[in-house]
Design a protein around this motif. Structure first.
Motif, short mmCIF file in Angstrom:
data_model
loop_
_atom_site.label_atom_id
_atom_site.label_comp_id
_atom_site.label_asym_id
_atom_site.label_seq_id
_atom_site.Cartn_x
_atom_site.Cartn_y
_atom_site.Cartn_z
N VAL A 170 -2.93 -1.44 -33.53
CA VAL A 170 -1.64 -1.31 -34.19
C VAL A 170 -0.61 -1.17 -33.08
CG1 VAL A 170 -0.23 0.07 -35.76
CG2 VAL A 170 -2.69 -0.13 -36.15
N THR A 171 0.38 -2.04 -33.09
CA THR A 171 1.41 -2.03 -32.05
C THR A 171 2.77 -1.80 -32.69
OG1 THR A 171 0.10 -3.66 -30.82
CG2 THR A 171 2.41 -3.36 -30.15
N GLY A 172 3.47 -0.81 -32.19
CA GLY A 172 4.83 -0.55 -32.69
C GLY A 172 5.81 -1.53 -32.07
N VAL A 173 6.79 -1.93 -32.86
CA VAL A 173 7.83 -2.85 -32.39
C VAL A 173 9.07 -2.03 -32.04
CG1 VAL A 173 9.29 -4.81 -33.02
CG2 VAL A 173 6.92 -4.71 -33.83
N ASP A 174 9.55 -2.22 -30.81
CA ASP A 174 10.76 -1.50 -30.38
C ASP A 174 11.95 -1.91 -31.25
OD1 ASP A 174 9.34 -0.30 -28.36
OD2 ASP A 174 9.98 -1.71 -26.81
N LYS A 175 12.84 -0.94 -31.45
CA LYS A 175 14.05 -1.26 -32.19
C LYS A 175 15.20 -0.43 -31.62
CE LYS A 175 14.45 1.78 -36.15
NZ LYS A 175 14.65 1.80 -37.57
N TYR B 117 18.20 2.09 -31.98
CA TYR B 117 18.48 3.21 -32.89
C TYR B 117 19.55 2.81 -33.89
CZ TYR B 117 19.91 7.67 -34.74
OH TYR B 117 20.22 8.70 -35.60
N ASP B 118 19.19 3.05 -35.18
CA ASP B 118 20.14 2.69 -36.24
C ASP B 118 20.23 3.76 -37.32
OD1 ASP B 118 17.73 2.41 -37.52
OD2 ASP B 118 17.97 0.29 -38.01
N ASP B 119 19.83 4.99 -36.99
CA ASP B 119 19.88 6.11 -37.91
C ASP B 119 19.00 5.89 -39.13
OD1 ASP B 119 20.70 8.71 -38.48
OD2 ASP B 119 22.37 8.02 -39.73
N ASN B 120 17.97 5.05 -38.98
CA ASN B 120 17.06 4.69 -40.06
C ASN B 120 15.63 5.00 -39.59
OD1 ASN B 120 15.25 3.21 -41.70
ND2 ASN B 120 16.90 1.81 -42.30
N ALA B 121 14.82 5.62 -40.43
CA ALA B 121 13.45 5.99 -40.06
C ALA B 121 12.46 4.85 -40.26
CB ALA B 121 13.01 7.20 -40.87
#
Length: 132
Positions: A107-112, A114-118
């Motif tokens: 499982v790999t997380g995708v960078d994003k 910051y947009d104040d969204n969880a």
């Protein structure tokens, strides 16, 4: 002619055998000081491709053995033997086993930014056999 010994493969989604050796063939009929080997390394697991159907000592059948697949041991003259009953045949024996394949999962997380969204995005991957 029969197959002897043991062969094993890790589950790969098919019923093919590709690891027979000369030691897997029991050839009879030669006088004690003479003999031959067979150079066929392929065949099939007779019960199919699945682990559950191929525990230890499951039936295996070699590919077709022709006269050209026999290799004379030193001092053996094939002209002294009749190969009619042992050519264009397949050897069989309860020597096979298909074992479990280790399944790897990532499982790999995708960078994003910051947009104040969880909410998050992840990528799932595994190395299972195609079609399973």
């Amino acid at each position: 002619m029969v197959l002897v010994g043991d062969i094993t493969k890790i589950y790969d989604g098919d019923n093919t055998v590709d690891n027979l050796t000369t030691a897997n063939y029991l050839i009879t009929g030669f006088i004690p000081s003479e003999g031959a080997t067979i150079n066929i390394t392929t065949g099939t697991y007779d019960n199919g491709k699945d682990v559950v159907d191929n525990p230890a000592d499951s039936p295996v059948t070699s590919s077709t053995i022709g006269y050209a697949n026999y290799i004379a041991d030193s001092g053996t003259l094939f002209s002294n033997y009749d190969f009619t009953s042992v050519t264009d045949i397949k050897a069989k024996g309860g020597i096979g086993e298909i074992t479990l394949r280790t399944l790897n999962f990532t499982v790999t997380g995708v960078d994003k930014v910051y947009d104040d969204n969880a909410d998050a995005t992840v990528i799932f991957a595994d190395d299972r056999v195609l079609g399973d």
